[in-house]
Design a protein around this motif. Sequence first.
Motif, PDB file in Angstrom:
ATOM      1  N   THR A 140      -7.980  11.395   0.159  1.00  0.00           N
ATOM      2  CA  THR A 140      -7.553  10.831  -1.133  1.00  0.00           C
ATOM      3  C   THR A 140      -6.034  10.860  -1.237  1.00  0.00           C
ATOM      4  O   THR A 140      -5.409   9.880  -1.660  1.00  0.00           O
ATOM      5  CB  THR A 140      -8.186  11.607  -2.302  1.00  0.00           C
ATOM      6  N   TYR A 141      -5.445  11.960  -0.842  1.00  0.00           N
ATOM      7  CA  TYR A 141      -3.983  12.091  -0.880  1.00  0.00           C
ATOM      8  C   TYR A 141      -3.327  11.062   0.042  1.00  0.00           C
ATOM      9  O   TYR A 141      -2.368  10.388  -0.341  1.00  0.00           O
ATOM     10  CB  TYR A 141      -3.583  13.507  -0.474  1.00  0.00           C
ATOM     11  N   LEU A 142      -3.851  10.933   1.257  1.00  0.00           N
ATOM     12  CA  LEU A 142      -3.306   9.964   2.203  1.00  0.00           C
ATOM     13  C   LEU A 142      -3.420   8.543   1.661  1.00  0.00           C
ATOM     14  O   LEU A 142      -2.473   7.760   1.743  1.00  0.00           O
ATOM     15  CB  LEU A 142      -4.001  10.063   3.561  1.00  0.00           C
ATOM     16  N   SER A 143      -4.562   8.224   1.072  1.00  0.00           N
ATOM     17  CA  SER A 143      -4.759   6.882   0.501  1.00  0.00           C
ATOM     18  C   SER A 143      -3.751   6.602  -0.598  1.00  0.00           C
ATOM     19  O   SER A 143      -3.181   5.517  -0.676  1.00  0.00           O
ATOM     20  CB  SER A 143      -6.169   6.743  -0.064  1.00  0.00           C
ATOM     21  N   THR A 144      -3.526   7.583  -1.454  1.00  0.00           N
ATOM     22  CA  THR A 144      -2.577   7.423  -2.555  1.00  0.00           C
ATOM     23  C   THR A 144      -1.165   7.222  -2.006  1.00  0.00           C
ATOM     24  O   THR A 144      -0.443   6.317  -2.448  1.00  0.00           O
ATOM     25  CB  THR A 144      -2.625   8.646  -3.494  1.00  0.00           C
ATOM     26  N   MET A 145      -0.787   8.058  -1.055  1.00  0.00           N
ATOM     27  CA  MET A 145       0.547   7.925  -0.445  1.00  0.00           C
ATOM     28  C   MET A 145       0.709   6.571   0.238  1.00  0.00           C
ATOM     29  O   MET A 145       1.746   5.920   0.116  1.00  0.00           O
ATOM     30  CB  MET A 145       0.764   9.037   0.583  1.00  0.00           C
ATOM     31  N   PHE A 146      -0.315   6.158   0.968  1.00  0.00           N
ATOM     32  CA  PHE A 146      -0.254   4.888   1.691  1.00  0.00           C
ATOM     33  C   PHE A 146      -0.057   3.728   0.719  1.00  0.00           C
ATOM     34  O   PHE A 146       0.788   2.862   0.938  1.00  0.00           O
ATOM     35  CB  PHE A 146      -1.528   4.685   2.518  1.00  0.00           C
ATOM     36  N   LYS A 147      -0.831   3.733  -0.372  1.00  0.00           N
ATOM     37  CA  LYS A 147      -0.732   2.641  -1.342  1.00  0.00           C
ATOM     38  C   LYS A 147       0.632   2.634  -2.026  1.00  0.00           C
ATOM     39  O   LYS A 147       1.210   1.568  -2.254  1.00  0.00           O
ATOM     40  CB  LYS A 147      -1.854   2.719  -2.367  1.00  0.00           C
ATOM     41  N   GLU A 148       1.147   3.795  -2.338  1.00  0.00           N
ATOM     42  CA  GLU A 148       2.473   3.864  -2.967  1.00  0.00           C
ATOM     43  C   GLU A 148       3.561   3.309  -2.049  1.00  0.00           C
ATOM     44  O   GLU A 148       4.468   2.631  -2.496  1.00  0.00           O
ATOM     45  CB  GLU A 148       2.802   5.309  -3.342  1.00  0.00           C
ATOM     46  N   GLU A 149       3.461   3.598  -0.768  1.00  0.00           N
ATOM     47  CA  GLU A 149       4.475   3.163   0.195  1.00  0.00           C
ATOM     48  C   GLU A 149       4.337   1.697   0.596  1.00  0.00           C
ATOM     49  O   GLU A 149       5.325   1.007   0.787  1.00  0.00           O
ATOM     50  CB  GLU A 149       4.430   4.036   1.453  1.00  0.00           C
ATOM     51  N   SER A 150       3.084   1.232   0.739  1.00  0.00           N
ATOM     52  CA  SER A 150       2.873  -0.115   1.288  1.00  0.00           C
ATOM     53  C   SER A 150       2.498  -1.159   0.242  1.00  0.00           C
ATOM     54  O   SER A 150       2.582  -2.354   0.512  1.00  0.00           O
ATOM     55  CB  SER A 150       1.779  -0.085   2.354  1.00  0.00           C
ATOM     56  N   GLY A 151       2.018  -0.694  -0.907  1.00  0.00           N
ATOM     57  CA  GLY A 151       1.578  -1.644  -1.928  1.00  0.00           C
ATOM     58  C   GLY A 151       0.165  -2.152  -1.715  1.00  0.00           C
ATOM     59  O   GLY A 151      -0.304  -3.013  -2.452  1.00  0.00           O
ATOM     60  N   MET A 152      -0.504  -1.631  -0.694  1.00  0.00           N
ATOM     61  CA  MET A 152      -1.893  -2.022  -0.451  1.00  0.00           C
ATOM     62  C   MET A 152      -2.673  -0.796  -0.003  1.00  0.00           C
ATOM     63  O   MET A 152      -2.084   0.174   0.482  1.00  0.00           O
ATOM     64  CB  MET A 152      -1.991  -3.142   0.580  1.00  0.00           C
ATOM     65  N   SER A 153      -3.982  -0.883  -0.158  1.00  0.00           N
ATOM     66  CA  SER A 153      -4.810   0.236   0.290  1.00  0.00           C
ATOM     67  C   SER A 153      -4.861   0.247   1.815  1.00  0.00           C
ATOM     68  O   SER A 153      -4.568  -0.755   2.474  1.00  0.00           O
ATOM     69  CB  SER A 153      -6.223   0.114  -0.276  1.00  0.00           C
ATOM     70  N   PHE A 154      -5.256   1.391   2.371  1.00  0.00           N
ATOM     71  CA  PHE A 154      -5.379   1.489   3.822  1.00  0.00           C
ATOM     72  C   PHE A 154      -6.406   0.482   4.334  1.00  0.00           C
ATOM     73  O   PHE A 154      -6.200  -0.155   5.363  1.00  0.00           O
ATOM     74  CB  PHE A 154      -5.754   2.916   4.254  1.00  0.00           C
ATOM     75  N   SER A 155      -7.503   0.313   3.598  1.00  0.00           N
ATOM     76  CA  SER A 155      -8.532  -0.657   3.997  1.00  0.00           C
ATOM     77  C   SER A 155      -7.977  -2.073   4.038  1.00  0.00           C
ATOM     78  O   SER A 155      -8.266  -2.827   4.966  1.00  0.00           O
ATOM     79  CB  SER A 155      -9.713  -0.604   3.030  1.00  0.00           C
ATOM     80  N   GLN A 156      -7.187  -2.428   3.033  1.00  0.00           N
ATOM     81  CA  GLN A 156      -6.585  -3.762   3.012  1.00  0.00           C
ATOM     82  C   GLN A 156      -5.627  -3.939   4.193  1.00  0.00           C
ATOM     83  O   GLN A 156      -5.601  -4.989   4.828  1.00  0.00           O
ATOM     84  CB  GLN A 156      -5.827  -3.989   1.705  1.00  0.00           C
TER      85      GLN A 156
END
Length: 89
Positions: free
Chosen positions: A10-26
């Motif tokens: 969950t933490y990684l997903s949140t960080m990823f979305k904040e940095e990239s603007g998209m979810s890891f799945s996207q």
Amino acid sequence: MAEEIGLNSTYLSTMFKEESGMSFSQYLQKLRIERSKELLQSTSEPLSVIATQVGIGSEKSFIRLFKKLNHCTPGQYRSAMQKSEQKHP
């Protein structure tokens, strides 16, 4: 992936979305489709083989996702690229 680097998913997903603007799945879907474009242009492999090579479970899912992201089917994309290459050798 989170497990591999020792983080909570969950933490990684949140960080990823904040940095990239998209979810890891996207992001992963985008990478898979970009790779499939390369394969569509450089090989004559059937769509089912390309789907498997890029990590998408079925040809139907591959076509649906490709169309969602590119507004055309993989077959239409391949045809357009072949026509473009014929015009500009």
